[in-house]
Structures are given as structure tokens and as C-alpha cells.
Design an enzyme around this catalytic site. Structure first.
Site, PDB file in Angstrom:
ATOM      1  CB  CYS A 113     -20.072  42.773   0.791  1.00 45.78           C
ATOM      2  SG  CYS A 113     -20.421  41.280  -0.165  1.00 45.78           S
ATOM      3  CD  GLU A 114     -22.628  36.999   4.914  1.00 49.84           C
ATOM      4  OE1 GLU A 114     -23.226  35.988   4.525  1.00 49.84           O
ATOM      5  OE2 GLU A 114     -22.757  37.454   6.065  1.00 49.84           O
ATOM      6  CG  HIS A 115     -21.402  37.213  -0.474  1.00 48.29           C
ATOM      7  ND1 HIS A 115     -22.557  37.951  -0.664  1.00 48.29           N
ATOM      8  CD2 HIS A 115     -21.774  36.085   0.173  1.00 48.29           C
ATOM      9  CE1 HIS A 115     -23.579  37.277  -0.165  1.00 48.29           C
ATOM     10  NE2 HIS A 115     -23.136  36.156   0.342  1.00 48.29           N
ATOM     11  CG  HIS A 116     -16.914  39.764  -3.273  1.00 41.80           C
ATOM     12  ND1 HIS A 116     -18.278  39.715  -3.492  1.00 41.80           N
ATOM     13  CD2 HIS A 116     -16.360  38.936  -4.187  1.00 41.80           C
ATOM     14  CE1 HIS A 116     -18.536  38.906  -4.518  1.00 41.80           C
ATOM     15  NE2 HIS A 116     -17.394  38.422  -4.952  1.00 41.80           N
ATOM     16  CD  GLN A 154     -28.898  47.232   1.418  1.00 38.71           C
ATOM     17  OE1 GLN A 154     -27.878  47.362   0.746  1.00 38.71           O
ATOM     18  NE2 GLN A 154     -29.992  47.913   1.165  1.00 38.71           N
ATOM     19  CG  HIS A 182     -23.955  46.232  -1.805  1.00 33.33           C
ATOM     20  ND1 HIS A 182     -24.043  45.129  -0.988  1.00 33.33           N
ATOM     21  CD2 HIS A 182     -25.064  46.971  -1.539  1.00 33.33           C
ATOM     22  CE1 HIS A 182     -25.159  45.192  -0.267  1.00 33.33           C
ATOM     23  NE2 HIS A 182     -25.792  46.304  -0.604  1.00 33.33           N
ATOM     24  CB  CYS A 184     -18.879  43.260  -3.783  1.00 33.59           C
ATOM     25  SG  CYS A 184     -20.473  43.410  -2.995  1.00 33.59           S
TER      26      CYS A 184
END
Length: 225
Positions: A113-116, A154, A182, A184
């Protein structure tokens, strides 16, 4: 203040897992450094993070962690950022005149996940209908893995897989469904360990109700051995 408001907006985007585009957001100088140079820089950054957290990096268990993490980032879990690693998906004439859909299901997905920067783990199901050419089965798995091996959302991953196969096979008739967990979501934030995320992208004939239904029926078949 505007800066604080911007930070709040960015936090909301991350927690809601919203992507910015169907292309991986790369800087123009993304490939200026070679892999060894990237590893050296990341190693120092990881060391700084761990020391900031208060960890003693002279401990035998932690001493090699910065280097291990840096090598893992560059060579493994984010290796799909390197265009040199893009699978060379050779195609062949459909000499046996197979005219139905071909489905490659239960392709293992390991992404991040590119956010976390936490894992995304699941299965991809990919299908196409030949318009005269076919591609080796393993290349479909490799294409999924290549686009998964980068910071991702995703939805983007699903679209990138379909676009690449459409380009390789020279047909719009490609579909992909991904069902993934995920971490996250599962291990932080709401901490819902049972939820998973399903995304789909249907091109060409797969947008038609009957063709879409046939594809979805195939991926629900029990093929345990």
C-alpha cells in the site's frame, strides 16, 4: 493554516485509500541513480528512522536491518519500479484457433500500500479472448507480479494489468479481478482482520453481461488439488 489543511487532506486521502492516477507517480529523475546508489541512501534513511525510534542498532539482531531493508526495497518488494524488469511477454499465433476466453485464476498478489507501506496480499484472476495471438501462461503471472512490486493502490494495479495485456495481445478483450487483504486496514486503523477489497477492470467483450458472467463463474470454480 493552509499547510495544516493540506496535511489533513493528504491524511484523509491515505486513510481512504484514494489513488491519484492510473499511472504510478514517478519523478522524471526516478532512474538517475543506479540500484547500489539507491540502496546506500535508503540504508542510511532506515538507520535514522530506527535510531529516532530509540532502537540500539549496535545490537546483533538490529545491526544489519538497515541494509536488509534497503536491499529488500530496491531488489524485491519495489523491484517493479525498474522498467528493466518488465516481463518480455512474447506472443504466438493462435494456430489451434481457440476462440473462447482463457482464464488464469488465483494468481498470488504481493504488493505494498503506497499510503502506509504495509502489505497487500491476495489473488488476481485474469482473462482474455484471443483475436489471433496468445501469450504464455506464466507471462500473465509475471505481469501481475511486476505491477504489484511497487507502492500501489489496488484500483491502479487492476487497471495496469489490463492495460498491459491489452497492449501485449493487441485486443481490448481483457479482464482482471483482484481480491486482497490490506494490512493498513487489517492491522492498523480500524483493524478489521476479516475484510478484503475486490476490484475489477473489464475491457471490450468483457463489458457485455453474458461474457462478464461467464468469467466470474470460471473464477468461482473449485480447482483445489
Amino acid at each position: 493554516m493552509k499547510i495544516e489543511k493540506d496535511l489533513e487532506d493528504f491524511e484523509a486521502i491515505g486513510d481512504d485509500h484514494v489513488g491519484s492516477s492510473s499511472e504510478t507517480p514517478l519523478r522524471n529523475d526516478a532512474f538517475k541513480l543506479n540500484n547500489d546508489e539507491k540502496i546506500d541512501i535508503i540504508k542510511d534513511d532506515v538507520r535514522h528512522i530506527l535510531e529516532t525510534l530509540g532502537l540500539d542498532l549496535t545490537d546483533d539482531s538490529l545491526n544489519g536491518t538497515p541494509n536488509r531493508v534497503a536491499k529488500m526495497f530496491v531488489n524485491e518488494i519495489f523491484g517493479g519500479l525498474d522498467p528493466q524488469r518488465k516481463p518480455k511477454a512474447s506472443t504466438f499465433d493462435n494456430k489451434y484457433k481457440y476462440g473462447e476466453m482463457l482464464v488464469e485464476k488465483n494468481i498470488t498478489v504481493y504488493s505494498t500500500c503506497e499510503h502506509h507501506l504495509l502489505p497487500i496480499v491476495g489473488k488476481a484472476h485474469v482473462a482474455y479472448i484471443s483475436n489471433g495471438t496468445v501469450v504464455g501462461l506464466s507471462k500473465m503471472n509475471r505481469i501481475v507480479d511486476y505491477f504489484a512490486k511497487r507502492p500501489q493502490v489496488q484500483e491502479r494495479l487492476t487497471i495496469q494489468i489490463v492495460k498491459e495485456l491489452q497492449n501485449v495481445l493487441n485486443t481490448d478483450d481483457v479482464a482482471c479481478v483482484i481480491d486482497a487483504k490490506h494490512l493498513c486496514v487489517n492491522s492498523r486503523g480500524i483493524r478489521d482482520i476479516d475484510s478484503s477489497t475486490v476490484t475489477s477492470e473489464f475491457g471490450g467483450k468483457f463489458k457485455e453481461k453474458d461474457t462478464k458472467r461467464e468469467f466470474l463463474d470460471y473464477i468461482n470454480l473449485d480447482t483445489a488439488f
